[in-house]
Design a protein around this motif. Structure first.
Motif, PDB file in Angstrom:
ATOM      1  N   THR A 152     -16.494  -1.773 -19.988  1.00  0.00           N
ATOM      2  CA  THR A 152     -15.929  -2.273 -18.525  1.00  0.00           C
ATOM      3  C   THR A 152     -15.052  -2.955 -19.487  1.00  0.00           C
ATOM      4  O   THR A 152     -14.151  -3.619 -20.049  1.00  0.00           O
ATOM      5  N   THR A 153     -13.670  -2.088 -17.900  1.00  0.00           N
ATOM      6  CA  THR A 153     -12.273  -2.854 -18.434  1.00  0.00           C
ATOM      7  C   THR A 153     -11.842  -3.140 -16.738  1.00  0.00           C
ATOM      8  O   THR A 153     -12.549  -3.010 -16.012  1.00  0.00           O
ATOM      9  N   ILE A 154     -10.753  -3.742 -16.646  1.00  0.00           N
ATOM     10  CA  ILE A 154     -10.543  -4.895 -15.729  1.00  0.00           C
ATOM     11  C   ILE A 154      -9.457  -4.581 -15.492  1.00  0.00           C
ATOM     12  O   ILE A 154      -8.150  -5.144 -16.750  1.00  0.00           O
ATOM     13  N   ALA A 155      -8.403  -4.481 -14.736  1.00  0.00           N
ATOM     14  CA  ALA A 155      -6.307  -4.975 -14.960  1.00  0.00           C
ATOM     15  C   ALA A 155      -6.178  -5.055 -13.741  1.00  0.00           C
ATOM     16  O   ALA A 155      -7.020  -5.157 -11.930  1.00  0.00           O
ATOM     17  N   ILE A 156      -5.594  -6.008 -13.483  1.00  0.00           N
ATOM     18  CA  ILE A 156      -4.752  -6.554 -12.189  1.00  0.00           C
ATOM     19  C   ILE A 156      -3.259  -5.749 -12.091  1.00  0.00           C
ATOM     20  O   ILE A 156      -2.515  -5.043 -12.704  1.00  0.00           O
ATOM     21  N   GLY A 157      -2.711  -5.247 -10.832  1.00  0.00           N
ATOM     22  CA  GLY A 157      -2.125  -4.521 -10.653  1.00  0.00           C
ATOM     23  C   GLY A 157      -1.028  -5.312  -9.281  1.00  0.00           C
ATOM     24  O   GLY A 157      -1.440  -5.894  -8.662  1.00  0.00           O
ATOM     25  N   LEU A 158       0.693  -5.330  -9.795  1.00  0.00           N
ATOM     26  CA  LEU A 158       1.862  -5.654  -8.395  1.00  0.00           C
ATOM     27  C   LEU A 158       2.514  -4.011  -7.926  1.00  0.00           C
ATOM     28  O   LEU A 158       2.352  -3.498  -9.038  1.00  0.00           O
ATOM     29  N   GLU A 159       2.159  -4.256  -7.073  1.00  0.00           N
ATOM     30  CA  GLU A 159       3.651  -3.233  -6.283  1.00  0.00           C
ATOM     31  C   GLU A 159       4.189  -3.895  -5.494  1.00  0.00           C
ATOM     32  O   GLU A 159       3.788  -5.208  -4.477  1.00  0.00           O
ATOM     33  N   GLY A 160       5.216  -3.205  -5.313  1.00  0.00           N
ATOM     34  CA  GLY A 160       6.416  -4.241  -4.681  1.00  0.00           C
ATOM     35  C   GLY A 160       7.662  -2.593  -4.543  1.00  0.00           C
ATOM     36  O   GLY A 160       8.987  -3.571  -4.473  1.00  0.00           O
ATOM     37  N   SER A 161       7.543  -1.364  -3.914  1.00  0.00           N
ATOM     38  CA  SER A 161       8.513  -1.339  -4.440  1.00  0.00           C
ATOM     39  C   SER A 161       9.351  -0.515  -3.463  1.00  0.00           C
ATOM     40  O   SER A 161      10.548  -0.219  -3.174  1.00  0.00           O
ATOM     41  N   ALA A 162       8.983  -1.376  -1.924  1.00  0.00           N
ATOM     42  CA  ALA A 162       9.240  -1.338  -0.024  1.00  0.00           C
ATOM     43  C   ALA A 162       9.293  -2.933   0.260  1.00  0.00           C
ATOM     44  O   ALA A 162       9.316  -3.728  -0.078  1.00  0.00           O
ATOM     45  N   ASN A 163       8.626  -2.631   0.913  1.00  0.00           N
ATOM     46  CA  ASN A 163       8.613  -3.865   1.715  1.00  0.00           C
ATOM     47  C   ASN A 163       6.767  -4.905   2.158  1.00  0.00           C
ATOM     48  O   ASN A 163       6.615  -5.607   2.610  1.00  0.00           O
ATOM     49  N   LYS A 164       5.801  -3.968   1.029  1.00  0.00           N
ATOM     50  CA  LYS A 164       5.154  -4.291   0.813  1.00  0.00           C
ATOM     51  C   LYS A 164       4.838  -4.458  -0.639  1.00  0.00           C
ATOM     52  O   LYS A 164       5.606  -4.483  -1.427  1.00  0.00           O
ATOM     53  N   LEU A 165       4.171  -5.961  -0.222  1.00  0.00           N
ATOM     54  CA  LEU A 165       3.880  -6.705  -1.590  1.00  0.00           C
ATOM     55  C   LEU A 165       2.652  -6.596  -1.432  1.00  0.00           C
ATOM     56  O   LEU A 165       1.490  -7.067  -0.988  1.00  0.00           O
ATOM     57  N   GLY A 166       1.851  -6.068  -2.454  1.00  0.00           N
ATOM     58  CA  GLY A 166       0.229  -5.773  -3.063  1.00  0.00           C
ATOM     59  C   GLY A 166      -0.178  -6.022  -4.730  1.00  0.00           C
ATOM     60  O   GLY A 166       0.668  -5.953  -4.952  1.00  0.00           O
ATOM     61  N   MET A 225      12.837   0.395  -4.468  1.00  0.00           N
ATOM     62  CA  MET A 225      14.355   0.418  -3.588  1.00  0.00           C
ATOM     63  C   MET A 225      14.330  -0.758  -5.207  1.00  0.00           C
ATOM     64  O   MET A 225      13.119  -1.337  -5.738  1.00  0.00           O
ATOM     65  N   GLY A 226      15.470  -0.737  -5.669  1.00  0.00           N
ATOM     66  CA  GLY A 226      15.902  -1.443  -6.798  1.00  0.00           C
ATOM     67  C   GLY A 226      15.685  -2.997  -7.001  1.00  0.00           C
ATOM     68  O   GLY A 226      14.835  -3.563  -8.577  1.00  0.00           O
ATOM     69  N   ALA A 227      16.213  -4.051  -5.883  1.00  0.00           N
ATOM     70  CA  ALA A 227      15.689  -5.603  -6.202  1.00  0.00           C
ATOM     71  C   ALA A 227      14.328  -5.926  -6.165  1.00  0.00           C
ATOM     72  O   ALA A 227      14.182  -6.086  -6.547  1.00  0.00           O
ATOM     73  N   PRO A 228      13.693  -5.408  -5.089  1.00  0.00           N
ATOM     74  CA  PRO A 228      11.868  -5.344  -5.023  1.00  0.00           C
ATOM     75  C   PRO A 228      11.669  -4.751  -6.394  1.00  0.00           C
ATOM     76  O   PRO A 228      10.371  -5.793  -6.867  1.00  0.00           O
ATOM     77  N   LEU A 229      11.994  -3.602  -7.086  1.00  0.00           N
ATOM     78  CA  LEU A 229      11.127  -3.569  -7.652  1.00  0.00           C
ATOM     79  C   LEU A 229      11.292  -4.743  -8.732  1.00  0.00           C
ATOM     80  O   LEU A 229      10.384  -5.059  -9.499  1.00  0.00           O
TER      81      LEU A 229
END
Length: 368
Positions: A13-27, A106-110
């Motif tokens: 089994t494999t497990i990953a954590i993912g971070l998203e922040g390309s616009a105004n949503k932080l996930g 968007m550059g700065a959030p990314l």
């Protein structure tokens, strides 16, 4: 993007954590992949362990600036990572890799989220996996809906593309020539001073349901591509006349309302998207349409696409707001698919790019 190959044992089994922040949503999302029971069996469904999101919301009539959005992401990322770990019930030791959005966006959030991902990678001694935002949407949509080999309509605030898979890449058949559909809706919401909570596109959708009169707008389809800046300029002009004390009327004398404008804008741009999607379906011989991206939550778009698909003997696949709107779990899922093929993003290669094309990504995990 450069990578380091390190094959995994196929039976764990494999497990990953993912971070998203390309616009105004932080996930932030955490996902678990289970191994195949044997080589001839299909891959078991992914297990979603945590999917947490926080949105930067501005006052009505205002968009979100890159620097302010980046500050929001920096302020909340540690809190969201802690919440995701707690919700998932896994320990840091259980996590195999740290996945993050490398672009487009968007550059700065990314950059803010990339710095957080690098820091976590170093602190936890876990490999990094950079993920194309668009591919994340597509792979999450395929995983949730079970769509096998669909034509993909990817519609969001920053992207509008019609995509189909071929030879281990997602090929772009058509796209916007100027602004994305979500950006068009968001900017018109600012013209009308529609609240940004929970999102301007959602609030336009609610107003559009009350619209009774269609206002004819420019319809701009150029082959497989669409253009929306002219439509926005035209409808902005109508709206400014109305709210400036110059009412407009339909041919039968009814006064045009802002609900009518929202309805007309949706009907026009969604009809354009249905047209180019149907053309792509005919070209590749597919009977499936998968709608992904934040605008994919729009029920009217799903309805119109469904009517077209059913006329062709096909079907539409879509997800709800948990997976349509930008989220960390889609980055974790796509990143883990790449990780399982041996893909790694070295620290010196973990820079972000605002222009990271969907068709640049080699899909080593797909061979169908």
């Amino acid at each position: 993007m450069p990578s380091k190959i390190q094959k995994l044992e196929p039976d764990r089994t494999t497990i990953a954590i993912g971070l998203e922040g390309s616009a105004n949503k932080l996930g932030v999302g955490i996902i678990r992949h289970h191994p195949r029971p044997d080589k001839s069996s299909p891959k078991p469904p992914a297990e979603i362990l945590a999917n947490i999101r926080h949105t930067y919301i501005t006052p009505p009539g205002e968009g979100f600036l890159p620097r302010d959005t980046a500050k929001h992401h920096r302020s909340f990322v540690v809190k969201l990572v802690r919440q995701a770990l707690k919700q998932s019930g896994v320990s840091i030791a259980d996590i195999d890799c740290v996945c993050f959005t490398q672009g487009p966006g968007m550059g700065a959030p990314l950059q803010s989220v990339a710095i957080a991902a690098r820091t976590i990678s170093l602190m936890w001694d876990k490999p990094l996996v950079g993920v194309n935002h668009c591919v994340g949407h597509i792979e999450m949509g395929r995983e949730i809906t079970g769509a096998t080999n669909p034509v993909v309509l990817y519609v969001s605030g920053g992207n509008t593309q019609v995509i189909a898979y071929s030879h281990q890449r997602y090929r772009i058949f058509g796209e916007t020539l100027d602004i994305a559909v979500g950006n068009c809706l968001d900017r018109f919401a600012r013209t009308l001073h529609i609240p940004n909570d929970p999102s301007p596109g959602y609030n336009i959708e609610q107003l559009a349901r009350k619209g009774k009169h269609y206002v004819e707008l420019p319809y701009t389809v150029k082959g497989m591509d669409v253009s929306m800046s002219g439509i926005l300029a035209y409808i902005d002009g109508v709206a400014n006349d109305i709210f400036g004390g110059k009412p407009k009327y339909t041919d039968d004398g009814a006064e045009i309302t802002r609900e009518d404008l929202c309805f007309s804008l949706q009907e026009t741009i969604f009809a354009m998207l249905v047209e180019i999607t149907e053309r792509a379906m005919a070209h590749v011989g597919s009977q499936q349409v998968l709608i992904v991206g934040g605008v994919g939550c729009n029920e009217r778009l799903q309805q119109m696409m469904g009517m077209m698909a059913r006329d062709r003997g096909g079907a539409v696949y879509a997800t709800d707001e948990r997976f349509c709107i930008d989220n960390g779990i889609m980055i974790a899922h796509a990143g883990l698919l790449a990780y399982e093929t041996g893909y790694r993003t070295e620290l010196e290669d973990s820079v972000c790019t605002q222009r990271f094309r969907t068709d640049e990504v080699f899909l080593a995990w797909r061979d169908d």
